[in-house]
Design a protein around this motif. Structure first.
Motif, mmCIF file in Angstrom:
data_model
loop_
_atom_site.group_PDB
_atom_site.id
_atom_site.type_symbol
_atom_site.label_atom_id
_atom_site.label_comp_id
_atom_site.label_asym_id
_atom_site.label_seq_id
_atom_site.Cartn_x
_atom_site.Cartn_y
_atom_site.Cartn_z
ATOM 1 N N CYS A 278 0.887 -1.254 -0.185
ATOM 2 C CA CYS A 278 0.139 0.059 -0.097
ATOM 3 C C CYS A 278 0.881 1.318 -0.041
ATOM 4 N N PHE A 279 0.775 2.344 -1.012
ATOM 5 C CA PHE A 279 1.338 3.289 -1.117
ATOM 6 C C PHE A 279 0.487 4.383 -0.202
ATOM 7 N N GLU A 280 0.865 4.505 1.279
ATOM 8 C CA GLU A 280 -0.166 5.106 1.992
ATOM 9 C C GLU A 280 -0.461 6.389 1.849
ATOM 10 N N ARG A 281 0.423 7.131 1.319
ATOM 11 C CA ARG A 281 0.302 8.889 1.161
ATOM 12 C C ARG A 281 -0.381 9.013 -0.203
ATOM 13 N N GLN A 282 -1.076 7.983 -0.979
ATOM 14 C CA GLN A 282 -1.461 8.266 -2.553
ATOM 15 C C GLN A 282 -2.995 8.170 -2.805
ATOM 16 N N ILE A 283 -3.308 8.688 -3.799
ATOM 17 C CA ILE A 283 -4.594 8.658 -4.360
ATOM 18 C C ILE A 283 -4.845 7.822 -5.465
ATOM 19 N N HIS A 284 -5.959 7.246 -5.641
ATOM 20 C CA HIS A 284 -6.360 6.340 -6.684
ATOM 21 C C HIS A 284 -6.014 7.016 -8.203
ATOM 22 N N GLY A 285 -5.326 5.986 -9.021
ATOM 23 C CA GLY A 285 -4.955 6.532 -10.146
ATOM 24 C C GLY A 285 -3.543 7.293 -10.242
ATOM 25 N N PHE A 286 -2.803 7.042 -9.231
ATOM 26 C CA PHE A 286 -1.415 7.738 -9.019
ATOM 27 C C PHE A 286 -0.466 7.095 -10.018
ATOM 28 N N ILE A 287 -0.707 5.854 -10.355
ATOM 29 C CA ILE A 287 0.480 5.307 -11.098
ATOM 30 C C ILE A 287 0.656 5.707 -12.381
ATOM 31 N N THR A 288 -0.010 6.334 -13.101
ATOM 32 C CA THR A 288 0.195 6.899 -14.293
ATOM 33 C C THR A 288 0.435 8.558 -14.282
ATOM 34 N N MET A 289 0.764 9.121 -12.967
ATOM 35 C CA MET A 289 0.911 10.465 -12.870
ATOM 36 C C MET A 289 2.201 10.931 -12.467
ATOM 37 N N GLY A 290 3.372 10.149 -13.120
ATOM 38 C CA GLY A 290 4.676 10.353 -12.816
ATOM 39 C C GLY A 290 5.282 11.812 -13.065
ATOM 40 N N ARG A 291 4.500 12.462 -14.030
ATOM 41 C CA ARG A 291 4.849 13.951 -14.174
ATOM 42 C C ARG A 291 5.035 14.712 -12.998
ATOM 43 N N VAL A 292 3.921 14.428 -12.177
ATOM 44 C CA VAL A 292 3.709 15.388 -10.964
ATOM 45 C C VAL A 292 3.808 14.614 -9.572
ATOM 46 N N ILE A 293 3.628 13.372 -9.662
ATOM 47 C CA ILE A 293 4.050 12.810 -8.372
ATOM 48 C C ILE A 293 5.008 11.804 -8.453
ATOM 49 N N ASP A 294 6.110 11.854 -7.785
ATOM 50 C CA ASP A 294 7.354 11.070 -7.847
ATOM 51 C C ASP A 294 7.153 9.622 -7.397
ATOM 52 N N GLU A 295 6.171 9.323 -6.444
ATOM 53 C CA GLU A 295 5.926 7.959 -5.994
ATOM 54 C C GLU A 295 5.412 6.948 -6.990
ATOM 55 N N ALA A 296 4.596 7.859 -8.215
ATOM 56 C CA ALA A 296 4.111 6.850 -9.075
ATOM 57 C C ALA A 296 5.195 6.353 -9.856
ATOM 58 N N ASN A 297 6.590 7.093 -9.905
ATOM 59 C CA ASN A 297 7.668 6.577 -10.751
ATOM 60 C C ASN A 297 8.196 5.123 -9.813
ATOM 61 N N THR A 298 8.095 5.221 -8.639
ATOM 62 C CA THR A 298 8.755 4.411 -7.493
ATOM 63 C C THR A 298 7.725 3.246 -7.745
ATOM 64 N N ALA A 299 6.329 3.377 -7.944
ATOM 65 C CA ALA A 299 5.395 2.182 -7.989
ATOM 66 C C ALA A 299 5.484 1.538 -9.236
ATOM 67 N N VAL A 300 5.732 2.328 -10.494
ATOM 68 C CA VAL A 300 6.150 1.638 -11.789
ATOM 69 C C VAL A 300 7.245 0.928 -11.817
ATOM 70 N N ALA A 301 8.264 1.296 -10.988
ATOM 71 C CA ALA A 301 9.540 0.598 -11.069
ATOM 72 C C ALA A 301 9.392 -0.645 -10.168
ATOM 73 N N LEU A 302 8.644 -0.729 -9.135
ATOM 74 C CA LEU A 302 8.310 -1.803 -8.424
ATOM 75 C C LEU A 302 7.490 -2.808 -9.162
#
Length: 312
Positions: A278-302
C-alpha cells in the motif's frame, strides 16, 4: 498524511474548476481523459517497437497494441504482460495508458500487449470480461507470431483493469485453460457493492469519489443484482485457490484501498501466493501521474521489477 504532490494536484484541479467525471457524458469524459493525460503523465519513453493489431472476440475485433522493450532484438522470444487499462469500464483506451505500458515493458524486459476492451454504457457487463478473456487467449494462441513465450504470460491492469485481470484468472482457471504465470493488480476494484470501510473514509476529496464510483459502476452494470456476480466482484468468487501469484498495490487515500487488501488476503488465505503493497500517502490513479507525483515512478519501477522476477 497525504503526499504533498498529490495534495498540490487536488488543489490545482479545484482551483481550475475541473468538472468531476460524474457530471460529464461518457463521450466527454473519454475526451477529457485523453486530452488531460499530458499534464500528469511523463513523456513516452522510446521502446524497440510498437504494433497495433486485432484479436478475435465474441463481440467482434478487439484492438491491441504490442510493445517490445528498448534494447531487445526483433526475433527475441520475450515474456509478455497482457494489460487492461483503468477508467471505470467507461473511459480509457490504448493511448491513455501508452506511457505506462512503455515503462512497464522497458522496466521488466517483457513485451506488453495492451487491450482496448469494450466500454460501458454502450457495451455493458460482461462485454469487457469477454473481451479480456478472449484477448488473453488470443495472445497465448499467437505467441509464436508475436515472438512471446506463452508459458511466461502475465495479466495485469489498474483499477477497472485490475478487476478485469483478476476476473480473467478466475475464468481461465474454471475453464481448465492454461493459467497466466502472474497477475499484477494495481488498486483493483474487487467488490461492486462498495461496502469496505475505505469507501466511507475516502469517499470525498481524493479525485475518485463515491459519486464517480457510482457513475462508473452505473455505466458498466445497470442492474444492481449483478454486483454480486463474481465476474464483476472477484472478491465474491467462491474459491481463490489455484490462481496465479499476484502483486496487489493499493493507495492509502483511495476508496478502493480496503477491497484491494481484502482481495490480497483472500488469495493468501486460499493458498495463492500474493504480495501486498500500500502506498499509504497516495490517491487512486496515481501510478500514471509520474510527471507530478514522484511516488508514481517508484510504483512503476516496483511493478516492473516484480514482473521481471516473476517471469524470469
Amino acid at each position: 498524511m497525504l503526499d504533498p504532490q498529490a495534495r498540490a494536484l487536488i488543489d490545482l484541479l479545484t482551483a481550475r474548476a475541473i468538472p468531476p467525471v460524474h457530471t460529464l457524458t461518457p463521450a466527454d469524459a473519454r475526451r477529457y481523459y485523453r486530452e488531460r493525460r499530458f499534464f500528469t503523465q511523463p513523456d513516452p519513453p522510446p521502446v524497440a517497437s510498437t504494433q497495433d493489431l486485432q484479436a478475435d472476440g465474441p463481440h467482434g475485433a478487439i484492438p491491441l497494441r504490442v510493445y517490445r522493450p528498448a534494447g531487445t532484438a526483433p526475433d527475441a522470444v520475450l515474456p509478455v504482460l497482457v494489460y487492461f487499462h483503468g477508467g471505470g469500464w467507461t473511459i480509457g483506451d490504448l493511448d491513455t495508458h501508452d506511457v505506462l505500458c512503455r515503462d512497464l515493458a522497458n522496466g521488466s524486459g517483457c513485451a506488453v500487449v495492451s487491450v482496448d476492451y469494450r466500454l460501458g454504457p454502450e457495451y455493458p457487463f460482461p462485454a469487457a470480461v469477454d473481451d479480456c478473456v478472449a484477448a488473453t487467449r488470443w495472445v497465448g494462441a499467437n505467441a509464436a507470431a508475436l515472438r512471446v513465450d506463452a508459458r511466461r504470460l502475465a495479466v495485469g491492469g489498474d483499477s477497472a483493469g485490475g478487476n478485469l485481470a483478476a476476473v480473467v484468472c478466475l475464468v481461465l482457471r474454471d475453464a481448465g485453460d492454461a493459467l497466466p504465470a502472474f497477475q499484477l493488480l494495481i488498486y483493483p476494484a474487487t467488490d461492486m457493492r462498495a461496502v469496505a470501510p475505505s469507501h466511507t473514509t475516502n469517499a470525498q476529496g481524493y479525485v475518485l469519489t463515491a459519486d464517480s464510483i457510482a457513475y462508473y459502476r452505473g455505466h458498466y452494470i445497470a442492474d444492481p443484482a449483478q454486483w454480486s456476480d463474481w465476474r464483476a466482484s472477484p472478491l465474491l468468487a467462491g474459491d481463490h485457490s489455484r490462481l496465479p501469484p499476484a502483486l496487489v498495490i493499493t493507495a492509502g487515500f483511495d476508496p478502493l484501498r480496503d477491497e484491494g487488501r481484502q482481495y490480497a488476503d483472500a488469495l493468501s488465505g486460499a493458498g495463492t501466493k500474493a504480495e501486498y503493497v500500500c502506498f499509504e500517502r497516495q490517491i487512486h490513479g496515481f501510478i500514471t501521474m509520474g510527471r507530478v507525483i514522484d511516488e508514481a515512478n517508484t510504483a512503476v519501477a516496483l511493478c516492473a521489477a516484480v514482473l521481471r522476477r516473476a517471469l524470469a
